[in-house]
Design an enzyme around this catalytic site. Structure first.
Site, short mmCIF file in Angstrom:
data_model
loop_
_atom_site.label_atom_id
_atom_site.label_comp_id
_atom_site.label_asym_id
_atom_site.label_seq_id
_atom_site.Cartn_x
_atom_site.Cartn_y
_atom_site.Cartn_z
N CYS A 92 -5.79 -9.37 6.27
CA CYS A 92 -5.49 -8.24 7.15
C CYS A 92 -6.65 -7.92 8.10
O CYS A 92 -6.48 -7.07 8.99
CB CYS A 92 -5.20 -6.98 6.33
SG CYS A 92 -3.92 -7.14 5.10
N HIS A 110 -2.85 -0.85 4.77
CA HIS A 110 -1.68 -1.72 4.92
C HIS A 110 -0.90 -1.72 3.61
O HIS A 110 -1.47 -2.00 2.56
CB HIS A 110 -2.12 -3.15 5.26
CG HIS A 110 -1.01 -4.14 5.27
ND1 HIS A 110 0.21 -3.90 5.89
CD2 HIS A 110 -0.90 -5.39 4.74
CE1 HIS A 110 1.00 -4.95 5.74
NE2 HIS A 110 0.35 -5.86 5.03
N HIS A 112 2.93 -2.68 1.46
CA HIS A 112 4.19 -3.42 1.41
C HIS A 112 5.29 -2.52 0.83
O HIS A 112 6.15 -2.98 0.08
CB HIS A 112 4.03 -4.68 0.55
CG HIS A 112 3.23 -5.76 1.21
ND1 HIS A 112 3.04 -6.99 0.64
CD2 HIS A 112 2.56 -5.80 2.39
CE1 HIS A 112 2.30 -7.75 1.43
NE2 HIS A 112 1.99 -7.04 2.50
N GLU A 134 10.52 18.43 8.40
CA GLU A 134 9.28 19.19 8.24
C GLU A 134 8.05 18.30 8.10
O GLU A 134 6.99 18.59 8.65
CB GLU A 134 9.40 20.11 7.02
CG GLU A 134 8.18 20.96 6.73
CD GLU A 134 7.95 22.07 7.76
OE1 GLU A 134 6.87 22.67 7.72
OE2 GLU A 134 8.85 22.31 8.60
N HIS A 191 8.24 -6.78 6.23
CA HIS A 191 6.88 -6.99 5.72
C HIS A 191 6.24 -5.71 5.19
O HIS A 191 5.89 -5.62 4.01
CB HIS A 191 6.02 -7.59 6.85
CG HIS A 191 4.61 -7.91 6.48
ND1 HIS A 191 3.90 -8.94 7.06
CD2 HIS A 191 3.74 -7.34 5.60
CE1 HIS A 191 2.69 -8.99 6.54
NE2 HIS A 191 2.57 -8.01 5.66
#
Length: 236
Positions: A92, A110, A112, A134, A191
């Site tokens: 990443c 990140h 999943h 809200e 992903h």
């Protein structure tokens, strides 16, 4: 017998402070694991602190991370100051760097998350939208507008297409960041999602709020409701 050479970079990831990035990444990854966000070594987190970028390694079960597993980059030269062998840097990393260089983020997460993945399958468009909820008030506007979104605002998160290799997402993620100056996240179809914030705590709060909204949107569609639709009038 020769003494084992001590790692001269250990000081970069060794601290009794629980808020030190190396410690915090481990704690947050354990928390994210319980949420189902980083199962099977997937997902990750990076924190920028005092001119350094701390990164979890690739291919390691996130709930078992140790501070000594962390990679450390100098910012902005992007030179590795610490590379713990035989671990590999997070796949990443190029995506995290996009958030740091384009948005001056302080942290990037990140996940999943299944809810995030499902939201990318609810539409064939290049963006996801939800409004009149809200929790949207927890999501900030971009730096130009400042402040936070309101209850009546429509939250728009760009969606980019997945690739066979994580690092190959960099160009499309950078394009999405530039095309949507108010976004603090980018969804990747089939992903997951990348979320960033000015600080690690803001990134965490935004990731949690977005996941709540993603889950809600999935349930709304299941019930035949439009997540971005108008508020229906109340019958008297």
């Amino acid at each position: 017998m020769a003494k084992q050479q001590q790692d001269p970079t250990l000081h970069l990831v060794t601290s009794n402070d629980p808020h030190h990035p190396a410690n915090l990444i481990c704690e947050l990854c354990r928390n994210f694991y319980t949420l189902g966000w980083v199962t099977g070594t997937g997902g990750g987190i990076s924190i920028k602190h005092n001119g350094h970028i701390y990164l979890a390694p690739s291919g390691v079960q996130k709930e078992r991370l140790h501070p000594h597993d962390m990679f450390v980059l100098d910012f902005p030269t992007l030179t590795y100051l610490r590379e713990p062998r035989p671990l590999k840097p997070s796949a990443c990393t190029p995506l995290f760097l996009a958030a740091y260089t384009i948005r001056s983020a302080g942290a990037c997460i990140h996940t999943h998350s299944q809810a995030a993945v499902l939201c990318t399958l609810l539409t064939k468009k290049s963006y996801f939208q939800i409004s009149n909820i809200e929790q949207i008030k927890a999501i900030p506007w971009g730096r130009e507008k400042g402040g936070y979104m309101g209850y009546f605002d429509t939250l728009t998160i760009p969606i980019i297409e997945n690739t066979a290799h994580e690092e190959d997402l960099r160009d499309s993620l950078e394009e999405a960041i530039n095309a949507y100056p108010d976004t603090c996240a980018v969804l990747v179809r089939r992903h997951g999602v990348y979320v960033w914030g000015d600080t690690v705590w803001k990134a965490k709060a935004q990731a949690e709020s977005l996941d709540y909204l993603f889950q809600l949107a999935v349930e709304m569609v299941r019930l035949g409701l439009d997540p971005a639709g108008p508020i229906s009038p109340v019958e008297s």
